[in-house]
Design an enzyme around this catalytic site. Structure first.
Site, PDB file in Angstrom:
ATOM      1  N   ASP A 178       6.008   6.164  -6.259  1.00  0.00           N
ATOM      2  CA  ASP A 178       5.961   6.869  -4.726  1.00  0.00           C
ATOM      3  C   ASP A 178       7.227   7.329  -4.668  1.00  0.00           C
ATOM      4  OD1 ASP A 178       4.750   7.307  -2.247  1.00  0.00           O
ATOM      5  OD2 ASP A 178       6.514   6.324  -1.563  1.00  0.00           O
ATOM      6  N   GLU A 262       2.580  10.644  -7.221  1.00  0.00           N
ATOM      7  CA  GLU A 262       1.913  11.329  -6.086  1.00  0.00           C
ATOM      8  C   GLU A 262       2.257  12.832  -6.257  1.00  0.00           C
ATOM      9  OE1 GLU A 262       3.866  11.356  -2.178  1.00  0.00           O
ATOM     10  OE2 GLU A 262       5.340  10.229  -3.011  1.00  0.00           O
ATOM     11  N   CYS A 316      -4.677   1.128   3.207  1.00  0.00           N
ATOM     12  CA  CYS A 316      -4.238   0.056   3.021  1.00  0.00           C
ATOM     13  C   CYS A 316      -4.543  -0.565   1.713  1.00  0.00           C
ATOM     14  CB  CYS A 316      -4.717  -0.949   3.999  1.00  0.00           C
ATOM     15  SG  CYS A 316      -4.389  -2.650   3.749  1.00  0.00           S
ATOM     16  N   CYS A 319      -6.973  -3.847   1.826  1.00  0.00           N
ATOM     17  CA  CYS A 319      -8.479  -3.962   2.176  1.00  0.00           C
ATOM     18  C   CYS A 319      -9.121  -2.375   2.214  1.00  0.00           C
ATOM     19  CB  CYS A 319      -8.492  -4.473   3.502  1.00  0.00           C
ATOM     20  SG  CYS A 319      -7.943  -3.295   4.914  1.00  0.00           S
ATOM     21  N   CYS A 338      -6.293  -6.041   8.159  1.00  0.00           N
ATOM     22  CA  CYS A 338      -6.328  -7.173   7.823  1.00  0.00           C
ATOM     23  C   CYS A 338      -4.873  -7.611   7.938  1.00  0.00           C
ATOM     24  CB  CYS A 338      -6.667  -7.134   6.253  1.00  0.00           C
ATOM     25  SG  CYS A 338      -5.222  -6.111   5.107  1.00  0.00           S
ATOM     26  N   ASP A 345       6.551   2.334   1.447  1.00  0.00           N
ATOM     27  CA  ASP A 345       6.630   3.195   0.226  1.00  0.00           C
ATOM     28  C   ASP A 345       5.877   2.011  -0.733  1.00  0.00           C
ATOM     29  OD1 ASP A 345       7.960   5.336   1.340  1.00  0.00           O
ATOM     30  OD2 ASP A 345       9.654   4.374   1.051  1.00  0.00           O
TER      31      ASP A 345
HETATM   32 ZN   LIG Z   1      -5.668  -3.930   5.294  1.00  0.00          ZN
END
Ligand SMILES: [Zn+2]
Length: 365
Positions: A178, A262, A316, A319, A338, A345
């Site tokens: 990243d 990216e 995220c 999750c 979560c 980063d």
């Molecule tokens: Zn999460």
């Protein structure tokens, strides 16, 4: 595959004059063709396909130089303009006398020959060369770019082609990168690679020099000295940066089989975050990615570039929740679902690595 070898050359005064003329005529052709392409684009929103031959009539002196160089200038401009047309790049820029440019010629009927201590080039004849390494016999010469730096040095970059059987590597180790505002990159394991500090220092020196140049009288000997100092510093920065990029991409290629990055849209970025865009282009991010891609492919390895819509920062990594409230100023990623709490980063790099692996499996397994 292609490989380029760069050597310094030492042209005679007559040869220097001819090199300047060739670069100058090519610059003229580039600017003239670009101007007409732009006008045509503004009126019709299409690409104008103009050719050097059309200009040789009105500007007969264009016939005095290596005609292959003009053909290459046209091809390069065409390519740059098509990139712009498909929205991948900004509109091509006009070439100015102040910048370093070269011209490219191709091998046709033995017009380019490498001998001991000399290189024979179209129109120039034999030019003294310092060839610090030999070109392997299995490589065939395709073309040569002759260039002059603003510090008065001359170089040839010899483009060669060779056959190589490439075996696709099994992916054992992968890495996600990243690009961050404060680091050159952060990887999926949370390792942060800093921007090279000595280049940062050089950029500061450059700013001081540029400021002092603005206080001198244009054309005075002090002014000219400062101009040369600035050119030398630019050259030093470029060398250091290229060295940094090559070593880094070499080390990554050796260690990993799959690299995911990216995609950066510099044009978009310079609108929303000009400081970041400047930082990224200064340190040659795009150059780093293309260098990495080239090195990986040579080894049968893979580079995956994220789609520009892939929400690497807002997702995220634990999750999969999309954190829509995440702002550019939030340095930590705190998941509302979560409660994962990670460096922003680092979280993005984990996502990039996962997504790259997913795409790779879809395509190759
Ligand atoms: Zn999460």
């Amino acid at each position: 595959m292609n490989k380029a070898f760069k050597f310094r050359i030492y042209p005679s005064d007559t040869q220097k004059t001819l090199i300047h003329m060739t670069i100058g005529h090519n610059r003229f052709l580039w600017n003239k063709m670009l101007e007409e392409k732009q006008k045509h684009y503004e009126l019709n929103k299409t690409i104008l396909y103009n050719r050097p031959a059309q200009y040789k009539e009105n500007y007969p002196w264009l016939k005095d130089i290596d005609s292959l160089s003009l053909a290459n200038t046209q091809l390069n401009l065409e390519k740059a303009f098509r990139q712009f047309f498909s929205r991948k790049q900004d509109i091509p820029k006009f070439h100015s006398k102040k910048q370093d440019y070269g011209y490219t010629t191709n091998l046709v009927n033995n017009n380019i020959v490498l001998k001991k201590g000399f290189i024979k080039l179209p129109k120039l004849g034999e030019v003294k060369i310092k060839q610090h390494r030999t070109i392997p016999n299995e490589m065939t010469l395709k073309g040569v770019t002759v260039s002059k730096t603003s510090t008065g040095k001359y170089y040839v970059s010899i483009l060669c082609e060779y056959q190589k059987e490439i075996k696709k590597q099994v992916v054992k180790d992968s890495i996600g990168l990243d690009f961050s505002m404060t680091h050159f990159y952060v990887d999926h394991q949370g390792f942060k690679l800093d921007y090279p500090t000595d280049i940062q220092t050089d950029f500061k020196k450059l700013r001081i020099l540029q400021r002092s140049l603005s206080r001198r009288i244009k054309g005075s000997s002090n002014y000219n000295k400062k101009v040369l100092d600035i050119a030398l510093l630019h050259e030093r920065i470029r060398h250091k940066r290229d060295d940094f990029i090559h070593k880094l991409s070499y080390a990554i290629t050796k260690r990993y089989d799959l690299v995911s990055v990216e995609s950066l849209n510099l044009i978009e970025m310079s609108k929303t975050n000009p400081y970041y865009a400047k930082q990224v282009s200064r340190f040659g991010w795009a150059r780093f990615v293309s260098c990495l891609k080239y090195k990986l492919e040579k080894e049968g390895k893979t580079l995956v570039m994220m789609d520009k819509w892939y929400p690497s920062s807002k997702l995220c990594s634990e999750c999969g929740e999309i954190h829509t409230e995440l702002k550019l100023s939030n340095r930590m990623f705190e998941c509302p679902n979560c409660n994962t709490n990670l460096d922003r980063d680092h979280n993005a790099a984990i996502n990039i690595n996962k997504e790259g692996l997913r795409q790779y499996k879809l395509a190759f397994e």
